[in-house]
Design a protein around this motif. Structure first.
Motif, PDB file in Angstrom:
ATOM      1  N   TRP A  98       0.885  -1.430   0.402  1.00  9.08           N
ATOM      2  CA  TRP A  98      -0.116  -0.239   0.063  1.00  9.08           C
ATOM      3  C   TRP A  98       1.170   1.418   0.138  1.00  9.08           C
ATOM      4  CZ3 TRP A  98       0.214   3.531   3.725  1.00  9.08           C
ATOM      5  CH2 TRP A  98       0.574   2.982   5.088  1.00  9.08           C
ATOM      6  N   GLN A  99       2.040   1.011   0.479  1.00  6.67           N
ATOM      7  CA  GLN A  99       3.043   2.069   0.158  1.00  6.67           C
ATOM      8  C   GLN A  99       3.337   3.031  -0.656  1.00  6.67           C
ATOM      9  OE1 GLN A  99       5.194   0.840   3.238  1.00  6.67           O
ATOM     10  NE2 GLN A  99       5.236   2.717   5.082  1.00  6.67           N
ATOM     11  N   VAL A 100       3.837   1.712  -1.716  1.00  4.70           N
ATOM     12  CA  VAL A 100       3.978   1.944  -2.733  1.00  4.70           C
ATOM     13  C   VAL A 100       3.007   3.165  -3.976  1.00  4.70           C
ATOM     14  CG1 VAL A 100       5.259   1.288  -5.154  1.00  4.70           C
ATOM     15  CG2 VAL A 100       4.871  -0.119  -3.353  1.00  4.70           C
ATOM     16  N   PRO A 101       2.044   3.463  -4.412  1.00  6.84           N
ATOM     17  CA  PRO A 101       0.571   1.977  -4.109  1.00  6.84           C
ATOM     18  C   PRO A 101       0.924   0.626  -4.889  1.00  6.84           C
ATOM     19  CG  PRO A 101      -0.422   3.447  -4.108  1.00  6.84           C
ATOM     20  CD  PRO A 101       0.798   4.167  -4.877  1.00  6.84           C
ATOM     21  N   ILE A 102       0.581  -0.529  -4.653  1.00 10.12           N
ATOM     22  CA  ILE A 102       0.423  -1.276  -5.632  1.00 10.12           C
ATOM     23  C   ILE A 102      -1.027  -1.723  -5.835  1.00 10.12           C
ATOM     24  CG2 ILE A 102       0.674  -3.749  -6.637  1.00 10.12           C
ATOM     25  CD1 ILE A 102       3.584  -3.729  -5.112  1.00 10.12           C
ATOM     26  N   ILE A 103      -1.819  -1.598  -6.933  1.00 14.94           N
ATOM     27  CA  ILE A 103      -2.990  -1.126  -7.070  1.00 14.94           C
ATOM     28  C   ILE A 103      -3.760  -2.654  -7.620  1.00 14.94           C
ATOM     29  CG2 ILE A 103      -5.443  -0.337  -7.971  1.00 14.94           C
ATOM     30  CD1 ILE A 103      -3.502   1.203  -5.739  1.00 14.94           C
ATOM     31  N   THR A 104      -4.471  -3.243  -6.671  1.00 11.78           N
ATOM     32  CA  THR A 104      -5.460  -4.560  -6.996  1.00 11.78           C
ATOM     33  C   THR A 104      -6.724  -4.268  -7.335  1.00 11.78           C
ATOM     34  OG1 THR A 104      -5.346  -5.699  -4.985  1.00 11.78           O
ATOM     35  CG2 THR A 104      -3.798  -5.811  -6.047  1.00 11.78           C
ATOM     36  N   THR A 105      -7.317  -5.244  -8.286  1.00 10.78           N
ATOM     37  CA  THR A 105      -8.674  -5.857  -8.032  1.00 10.78           C
ATOM     38  C   THR A 105      -8.964  -7.172  -8.074  1.00 10.78           C
ATOM     39  OG1 THR A 105     -10.545  -5.536 -10.426  1.00 10.78           O
ATOM     40  CG2 THR A 105      -8.126  -5.725 -11.012  1.00 10.78           C
ATOM     41  N   GLY A 106     -10.538  -7.293  -7.879  1.00  7.67           N
ATOM     42  CA  GLY A 106     -10.893  -8.413  -7.207  1.00  7.67           C
ATOM     43  C   GLY A 106     -11.576  -9.129  -6.419  1.00  7.67           C
ATOM     44  N   ASN A 107     -11.106 -10.702  -6.065  1.00  8.08           N
ATOM     45  CA  ASN A 107     -11.542 -10.886  -4.541  1.00  8.08           C
ATOM     46  C   ASN A 107     -10.382 -10.633  -4.352  1.00  8.08           C
ATOM     47  OD1 ASN A 107     -14.180 -11.096  -5.789  1.00  8.08           O
ATOM     48  ND2 ASN A 107     -13.764 -12.932  -6.387  1.00  8.08           N
ATOM     49  N   HIS A 108     -10.693 -11.234  -2.433  1.00  8.67           N
ATOM     50  CA  HIS A 108      -9.643 -10.997  -1.496  1.00  8.67           C
ATOM     51  C   HIS A 108      -9.591 -12.127  -1.554  1.00  8.67           C
ATOM     52  CE1 HIS A 108      -9.403  -7.483   1.022  1.00  8.67           C
ATOM     53  NE2 HIS A 108     -10.768  -7.235   0.483  1.00  8.67           N
ATOM     54  N   LYS A 109      -7.854 -12.982  -1.398  1.00 11.60           N
ATOM     55  CA  LYS A 109      -7.849 -14.048  -1.385  1.00 11.60           C
ATOM     56  C   LYS A 109      -6.818 -14.411  -2.842  1.00 11.60           C
ATOM     57  CE  LYS A 109      -9.253 -17.448   1.722  1.00 11.60           C
ATOM     58  NZ  LYS A 109      -9.696 -18.427   1.930  1.00 11.60           N
ATOM     59  N   THR A 110      -7.675 -13.742  -3.701  1.00 11.91           N
ATOM     60  CA  THR A 110      -6.522 -13.806  -5.309  1.00 11.91           C
ATOM     61  C   THR A 110      -6.989 -12.548  -6.135  1.00 11.91           C
ATOM     62  OG1 THR A 110      -9.745 -13.710  -6.155  1.00 11.91           O
ATOM     63  CG2 THR A 110      -8.173 -16.066  -5.443  1.00 11.91           C
ATOM     64  N   SER A 111      -6.634 -11.747  -5.325  1.00  9.16           N
ATOM     65  CA  SER A 111      -7.074 -10.194  -6.249  1.00  9.16           C
ATOM     66  C   SER A 111      -5.866 -10.282  -7.383  1.00  9.16           C
ATOM     67  CB  SER A 111      -6.182  -8.738  -5.872  1.00  9.16           C
ATOM     68  OG  SER A 111      -7.277  -9.248  -4.356  1.00  9.16           O
ATOM     69  N   ARG A 112      -5.412  -9.503  -8.724  1.00  8.25           N
ATOM     70  CA  ARG A 112      -4.544  -9.511  -9.619  1.00  8.25           C
ATOM     71  C   ARG A 112      -4.652  -7.732  -9.689  1.00  8.25           C
ATOM     72  NH1 ARG A 112      -7.170  -9.282 -14.014  1.00  8.25           N
ATOM     73  NH2 ARG A 112      -8.632  -9.499 -12.797  1.00  8.25           N
ATOM     74  N   ILE A 113      -3.320  -8.153 -10.136  1.00  5.20           N
ATOM     75  CA  ILE A 113      -2.070  -6.651  -9.817  1.00  5.20           C
ATOM     76  C   ILE A 113      -2.709  -5.845 -10.816  1.00  5.20           C
ATOM     77  CG2 ILE A 113       0.239  -5.346 -10.043  1.00  5.20           C
ATOM     78  CD1 ILE A 113       0.840  -7.264  -8.869  1.00  5.20           C
ATOM     79  N   THR A 114      -3.401  -4.477 -10.992  1.00  3.44           N
ATOM     80  CA  THR A 114      -3.916  -3.351 -11.618  1.00  3.44           C
ATOM     81  C   THR A 114      -2.722  -1.976 -11.980  1.00  3.44           C
ATOM     82  OG1 THR A 114      -5.122  -2.516 -11.152  1.00  3.44           O
ATOM     83  CG2 THR A 114      -5.655  -4.267 -12.466  1.00  3.44           C
ATOM     84  N   ASN A 115      -2.093  -2.572 -11.357  1.00  3.67           N
ATOM     85  CA  ASN A 115      -0.981  -0.967 -11.667  1.00  3.67           C
ATOM     86  C   ASN A 115      -0.079  -0.357 -10.279  1.00  3.67           C
ATOM     87  OD1 ASN A 115      -0.470   1.208 -12.468  1.00  3.67           O
ATOM     88  ND2 ASN A 115      -1.940   3.216 -11.420  1.00  3.67           N
ATOM     89  N   PHE A 117       2.343   2.547  -8.915  1.00  4.23           N
ATOM     90  CA  PHE A 117       2.307   3.383  -8.922  1.00  4.23           C
ATOM     91  C   PHE A 117       3.969   3.773  -9.086  1.00  4.23           C
ATOM     92  CE2 PHE A 117      -1.286   6.917  -8.799  1.00  4.23           C
ATOM     93  CZ  PHE A 117      -1.469   5.091  -8.696  1.00  4.23           C
ATOM     94  N   ARG A 118       4.735   4.189  -9.823  1.00  3.94           N
ATOM     95  CA  ARG A 118       6.590   4.784 -10.347  1.00  3.94           C
ATOM     96  C   ARG A 118       6.957   5.697  -9.239  1.00  3.94           C
ATOM     97  NH1 ARG A 118       7.834   3.345 -15.073  1.00  3.94           N
ATOM     98  NH2 ARG A 118       9.415   5.320 -15.306  1.00  3.94           N
ATOM     99  N   TYR A 119       6.544   6.463  -8.885  1.00  8.71           N
ATOM    100  CA  TYR A 119       7.201   8.137  -8.485  1.00  8.71           C
ATOM    101  C   TYR A 119       8.216   7.995  -7.270  1.00  8.71           C
ATOM    102  CZ  TYR A 119       3.333   9.707  -5.599  1.00  8.71           C
ATOM    103  OH  TYR A 119       2.360   9.625  -5.101  1.00  8.71           O
ATOM    104  N   LYS A 120       8.130   7.672  -6.429  1.00  9.68           N
ATOM    105  CA  LYS A 120       8.169   7.500  -5.082  1.00  9.68           C
ATOM    106  C   LYS A 120       9.296   6.741  -5.042  1.00  9.68           C
ATOM    107  CE  LYS A 120       4.004   7.538  -2.207  1.00  9.68           C
ATOM    108  NZ  LYS A 120       3.373   6.439  -1.163  1.00  9.68           N
ATOM    109  N   ILE A 121       8.987   5.581  -5.752  1.00 12.54           N
ATOM    110  CA  ILE A 121      10.171   4.388  -6.107  1.00 12.54           C
ATOM    111  C   ILE A 121      11.030   4.680  -7.160  1.00 12.54           C
ATOM    112  CG2 ILE A 121      10.680   1.680  -6.769  1.00 12.54           C
ATOM    113  CD1 ILE A 121       9.243   1.868  -4.391  1.00 12.54           C
ATOM    114  N   ASP A 143      -9.120   0.911  -0.133  1.00 15.16           N
ATOM    115  CA  ASP A 143      -7.744   1.026   0.411  1.00 15.16           C
ATOM    116  C   ASP A 143      -7.831  -0.165   1.811  1.00 15.16           C
ATOM    117  OD1 ASP A 143      -7.509   3.410  -0.413  1.00 15.16           O
ATOM    118  OD2 ASP A 143      -8.177   4.089   1.316  1.00 15.16           O
ATOM    119  N   ARG A 144      -8.319  -0.883   1.178  1.00 10.99           N
ATOM    120  CA  ARG A 144      -8.015  -2.685   1.884  1.00 10.99           C
ATOM    121  C   ARG A 144      -7.197  -3.688   1.439  1.00 10.99           C
ATOM    122  NH1 ARG A 144     -12.065  -4.555   6.267  1.00 10.99           N
ATOM    123  NH2 ARG A 144     -10.012  -5.594   6.074  1.00 10.99           N
TER     124      ARG A 144
END
Ligand code: ASP
Ligand code: MG
Length: 403
Positions: A98-115, A117-121, A143-144
């Motif tokens: 969540w600090q990056v953040p790495i954004i996911t979609t889908g259900n809990h336990k089986t989410s997938r990364i959709t985005n 964020f690059r700038y902080k890293i 925000d979960r």
């Protein structure tokens, strides 16, 4: 910026000594003028332990809390890796999903990364830091905290390589790479230098447990080259890449299953809808049906239907079949202890005679083939499990995999 993503699997950070070793591998890459993004799994055993705890609290543990809980293993390993990098004089800090953040979609336990964020890293990399990012987790639009499927830190690594346009993604694990077959079963198994995504997907889903299958699909779609190598030995590993980067070779590997059973329904009425009526209750009960063959019925009235399932599902399957009022059959035959053995290779698309060579090699060893299924880059046969080692050896030899 020349970026490399280094991913450490559970065993490669499984103890304090191993984490120290991982940190020295990371240090080596920074000396090569790479900007290094580290992603780690939890120390081996930790995630399983957390899953166990959730089951002890409730057999219906809330799924979003499950994700909060089981994602903590990665927080531990990443803090330890960063701490060790600091100790040896390198600038580093940990990043939770969540600090990056790495954004996911889908259900809990089986989410997938959709985005991602690059700038902080990117800023941190430019300032000479080594970000150590937790695999397996992200954050959703509510925000979960979320987790990917088990083994999902492979997916985290591939997606980080994609979003940061990395030159390389290296997966450090406890084996030296991907093998032509399971070295525990067949000593002459050889490490494969290069393998295509397509072949790797077949190998991964057929039991060569080196990488999470979904992550290979992500790599294929995004054309990410993956290097799989040992975290303990400094030796070249296996490159997973595009088909066109791979030179002539007919067969790449031999895989097998060890826990299958075969069910035959004899004398099934041959009319439209029968197969659907047989398999519908099985699918509703999450029974995974693998190979399926139906005989041609000589008289157009009755036929036999054979399929395979995991041996653990036998009792349940038999009950569902016997209680199914929508089908009629004369008899049911169950054979335990069969194995599906498969040869895999993109080369078979353009090479005739591969099927024949496979069958001949098995027949010379007097191994009977019970069921056959094929796809573009794979031929599978069902045999008695007792012949498994013999069959693997015969096929390995026939297709010259030890060379
Ligand atoms: N620690 C997670 C798991 O055990 C993720 C991973 O290992 O890739 O499933
Ligand atoms: Mg793993």
């Amino acid at each position: 910026m020349k970026i490399v993503v280094l991913k450490f699997g559970g065993t490669s950070v499984g103890s304090i000594d191993r984490i120290k070793k991982a940190a020295s591998i990371i240090a080596r890459f920074t000396k090569k003028k790479y900007k290094v993004i580290v992603v780690s799994s939890a120390m081996s055993g930790v995630t399983n332990d957390l899953v166990r705890k959730s089951n002890q609290i409730s057999n219906n543990f809330n799924e979003s809390e499950y994700d909060v809980l089981v994602s903590t293993g990665e927080q531990i390993s990443c803090a330890l890796i960063s701490g060790r990098l600091n100790h040896i004089g390198l600038k580093s800090r940990s990043w939770l999903g969540w600090q990056v953040p790495i954004i996911t979609t889908g259900n809990h336990k089986t989410s997938r990364i959709t985005n991602i964020f690059r700038y902080k890293i990117i800023k941190y990399l430019k300032d000479g830091g080594i970000p150590v990012i937790t695999g397996f987790q992200g954050i959703n639009s509510n925000d979960r905290i979320t987790t990917l499927e088990r083994g999902g830190s492979d997916s985290s690594a591939i997606m980080l390589a994609k979003f940061f346009n990395a030159e390389k993604c290296i997966i450090f694990t406890d084996v030296e790479g991907v093998y032509t077959t399971d070295p525990n079963i067949f000593k002459k198994a050889k490490k494969i230098d290069k393998i295509s995504y397509e072949e790797m997907l077949e190998m991964a889903s057929l039991g060569a447990k080196v990488m999470q299958p979904a992550s290979i699909q992500d790599a294929r779609l995004n054309r990410i080259n993956i290097d799989v190598k040992s975290a303990f030995k400094d030796k070249p590993g296996t490159l997973i890449t595009r088909k066109k980067n791979i030179s002539n070779r007919i067969i790449t590997g031999v895989t097998f299953t060890k826990n299958d059973s075969k069910i035959s329904l004899l004398g099934v009425v041959d009319k439209p809808g029968v197969a659907a009526s047989i398999f519908e209750p099985l699918s509703h009960n999450s029974i995974n049906v693998d190979m399926v063959v139906q005989n041609i019925s000589a008289d157009g009235k009755k036929t036999d239907l054979t399929f395979t399932i995991k041996s653990d599902d036998i009792k349940k399957t038999e009950k569902l079949l016997r209680n199914n009022k929508n089908i009629k059959f004369k008899d049911i035959l169950i054979t335990k202890n069969v194995s599906k053995i498969s040869i895999i290779g993109v080369g078979m698309i353009t090479t005739p005679g591969v099927t024949y060579r496979m069958f001949k090699a098995l027949s010379q060893k007097k191994i009977n083939i019970q069921v056959i299924s094929t796809s573009e880059i794979k031929i599978s046969v069902l045999i008695k499990k007792a012949y498994l080692k013999k069959a693997v050896a015969a096929l390995h030899k026939e297709f010259k995999l030890e060379k």
